[in-house]
Motif scaffolding. Structure first.
Motif, PDB file in Angstrom:
ATOM      1  N   PHE A  47       0.829  -1.196   0.000  1.00  0.00           N
ATOM      2  CA  PHE A  47       0.000   0.000   0.000  1.00  0.00           C
ATOM      3  C   PHE A  47       0.868   1.252   0.000  1.00  0.00           C
ATOM      4  O   PHE A  47       1.879   1.317   0.705  1.00  0.00           O
ATOM      5  N   VAL A  48       0.460   2.243  -0.782  1.00  0.00           N
ATOM      6  CA  VAL A  48       1.147   3.528  -0.807  1.00  0.00           C
ATOM      7  C   VAL A  48       0.225   4.634  -0.283  1.00  0.00           C
ATOM      8  O   VAL A  48       0.578   5.358   0.641  1.00  0.00           O
ATOM      9  N   ALA A  49      -0.965   4.753  -0.882  1.00  0.00           N
ATOM     10  CA  ALA A  49      -1.877   5.827  -0.482  1.00  0.00           C
ATOM     11  C   ALA A  49      -3.277   5.507  -0.972  1.00  0.00           C
ATOM     12  O   ALA A  49      -3.449   4.730  -1.918  1.00  0.00           O
ATOM     13  N   ALA A  50      -4.279   6.110  -0.330  1.00  0.00           N
ATOM     14  CA  ALA A  50      -5.663   5.916  -0.735  1.00  0.00           C
ATOM     15  C   ALA A  50      -6.453   7.183  -0.456  1.00  0.00           C
ATOM     16  O   ALA A  50      -6.086   7.986   0.414  1.00  0.00           O
ATOM     17  N   ILE A  51      -7.554   7.331  -1.200  1.00  0.00           N
ATOM     18  CA  ILE A  51      -8.381   8.522  -1.074  1.00  0.00           C
ATOM     19  C   ILE A  51      -9.840   8.127  -1.243  1.00  0.00           C
ATOM     20  O   ILE A  51     -10.179   7.286  -2.089  1.00  0.00           O
ATOM     21  N   SER A  52     -10.708   8.733  -0.438  1.00  0.00           N
ATOM     22  CA  SER A  52     -12.125   8.419  -0.520  1.00  0.00           C
ATOM     23  C   SER A  52     -12.746   9.042  -1.776  1.00  0.00           C
ATOM     24  O   SER A  52     -12.105   9.846  -2.465  1.00  0.00           O
ATOM     25  N   GLY A  53     -13.987   8.667  -2.050  1.00  0.00           N
ATOM     26  CA  GLY A  53     -14.642   9.133  -3.264  1.00  0.00           C
ATOM     27  C   GLY A  53     -14.733  10.652  -3.372  1.00  0.00           C
ATOM     28  O   GLY A  53     -14.539  11.228  -4.438  1.00  0.00           O
ATOM     29  N   SER A  54     -15.009  11.284  -2.254  1.00  0.00           N
ATOM     30  CA  SER A  54     -15.133  12.747  -2.252  1.00  0.00           C
ATOM     31  C   SER A  54     -13.789  13.444  -2.179  1.00  0.00           C
ATOM     32  O   SER A  54     -13.681  14.646  -2.420  1.00  0.00           O
ATOM     33  N   GLY A  55     -12.756  12.682  -1.796  1.00  0.00           N
ATOM     34  CA  GLY A  55     -11.445  13.277  -1.588  1.00  0.00           C
ATOM     35  C   GLY A  55     -11.239  13.808  -0.183  1.00  0.00           C
ATOM     36  O   GLY A  55     -10.164  14.296   0.144  1.00  0.00           O
ATOM     37  N   GLY A  56     -12.258  13.677   0.656  1.00  0.00           N
ATOM     38  CA  GLY A  56     -12.174  14.233   1.989  1.00  0.00           C
ATOM     39  C   GLY A  56     -11.360  13.411   2.962  1.00  0.00           C
ATOM     40  O   GLY A  56     -10.980  13.903   4.031  1.00  0.00           O
ATOM     41  N   SER A  57     -11.085  12.173   2.624  1.00  0.00           N
ATOM     42  CA  SER A  57     -10.312  11.300   3.499  1.00  0.00           C
ATOM     43  C   SER A  57      -9.163  10.686   2.717  1.00  0.00           C
ATOM     44  O   SER A  57      -9.359  10.156   1.622  1.00  0.00           O
ATOM     45  N   THR A  58      -7.955  10.802   3.270  1.00  0.00           N
ATOM     46  CA  THR A  58      -6.785  10.216   2.627  1.00  0.00           C
ATOM     47  C   THR A  58      -5.971   9.437   3.653  1.00  0.00           C
ATOM     48  O   THR A  58      -6.018   9.728   4.869  1.00  0.00           O
ATOM     49  N   LEU A  59      -5.231   8.463   3.164  1.00  0.00           N
ATOM     50  CA  LEU A  59      -4.295   7.697   3.977  1.00  0.00           C
ATOM     51  C   LEU A  59      -3.008   7.548   3.190  1.00  0.00           C
ATOM     52  O   LEU A  59      -3.046   7.369   1.969  1.00  0.00           O
ATOM     53  N   HIS A  60      -1.898   7.612   3.904  1.00  0.00           N
ATOM     54  CA  HIS A  60      -0.596   7.404   3.279  1.00  0.00           C
ATOM     55  C   HIS A  60       0.201   6.413   4.115  1.00  0.00           C
ATOM     56  O   HIS A  60       0.161   6.464   5.344  1.00  0.00           O
ATOM     57  N   ALA A  61       0.946   5.555   3.461  1.00  0.00           N
ATOM     58  CA  ALA A  61       1.828   4.632   4.173  1.00  0.00           C
ATOM     59  C   ALA A  61       2.894   5.425   4.922  1.00  0.00           C
ATOM     60  O   ALA A  61       3.322   6.490   4.470  1.00  0.00           O
ATOM     61  N   ASN A  62       3.319   4.891   6.041  1.00  0.00           N
ATOM     62  CA  ASN A  62       4.346   5.583   6.829  1.00  0.00           C
ATOM     63  C   ASN A  62       5.612   5.821   6.024  1.00  0.00           C
ATOM     64  O   ASN A  62       6.291   6.834   6.213  1.00  0.00           O
ATOM     65  N   SER A  63       5.921   4.898   5.133  1.00  0.00           N
ATOM     66  CA  SER A  63       7.160   4.998   4.364  1.00  0.00           C
ATOM     67  C   SER A  63       7.155   6.164   3.379  1.00  0.00           C
ATOM     68  O   SER A  63       8.220   6.577   2.907  1.00  0.00           O
ATOM     69  N   VAL A  64       5.978   6.700   3.067  1.00  0.00           N
ATOM     70  CA  VAL A  64       5.901   7.797   2.091  1.00  0.00           C
ATOM     71  C   VAL A  64       5.302   9.061   2.696  1.00  0.00           C
ATOM     72  O   VAL A  64       5.242  10.097   2.023  1.00  0.00           O
ATOM     73  N   LYS A  65       4.867   8.996   3.924  1.00  0.00           N
ATOM     74  CA  LYS A  65       4.211  10.146   4.559  1.00  0.00           C
ATOM     75  C   LYS A  65       5.160  11.333   4.586  1.00  0.00           C
ATOM     76  O   LYS A  65       6.328  11.207   4.933  1.00  0.00           O
ATOM     77  N   GLY A  66       4.649  12.485   4.176  1.00  0.00           N
ATOM     78  CA  GLY A  66       5.465  13.685   4.123  1.00  0.00           C
ATOM     79  C   GLY A  66       6.199  13.863   2.815  1.00  0.00           C
ATOM     80  O   GLY A  66       6.743  14.946   2.539  1.00  0.00           O
ATOM     81  N   ARG A  67       6.224  12.815   1.978  1.00  0.00           N
ATOM     82  CA  ARG A  67       6.887  12.907   0.679  1.00  0.00           C
ATOM     83  C   ARG A  67       5.901  12.735  -0.486  1.00  0.00           C
ATOM     84  O   ARG A  67       6.062  13.380  -1.521  1.00  0.00           O
TER      85      ARG A  67
END
Length: 124
Positions: A47-67
């Motif tokens: 997993f790298v990143a994900a985003i909800s349908g509206s774009g209001g919720s996102t998640l990023h893997a710790n290994s890429v967070k901030g980059r």
């Protein structure tokens, strides 16, 4: 049926940036959570990143967070992955994936549709 087409991969030096795009077909794009995953040779898809349908919720893997930053433009049926400060360990094939619902997920299983992948190579 949803078709996903990734673009934007390539060769970049460490510390550089790339922006991946994933163009989706279908009329229900705004109700689909989208994700980016990557797979390096000999390794499992991660997993790298994900985003909800509206774009209001996102998640990023710790290994890429901030980059890395995931975003979407529902008017263009496109999801993006902005990748900054790239490292050699980011080298992989990057895949775009879509769910039939709007909720983000961090494992590959819940995703229903996949793109063909785009190669990202970061040289040291």
């Amino acid at each position: 049926q949803v078709q996903l087409v990734e673009s934007g991969g390539g060769l970049v030096q460490a510390g550089g940036s790339l922006r991946l795009s994933c163009a989706a077909s279908g009329r229900t794009f705004s109700s689909s959570a989208m994700g980016w995953f990557r797979q390096a040779p000999g390794k499992e898809r991660e997993f790298v990143a994900a985003i909800s349908g509206s774009g209001g919720s996102t998640l990023h893997a710790n290994s890429v967070k901030g980059r890395f930053t995931i975003s979407r433009d529902n008017a263009k049926n496109t999801v993006y992955l902005q990748m900054n400060s790239l490292k050699p360990e980011d080298t992989a094939v990057y895949y775009c994936a879509a769910r039939r619902n709007t909720f983000v997920a961090v494992t590959p299983g819940p995703y229903d549709y996949w793109g063909q992948g785009t190669q990202v190579t970061v040289s040291s």
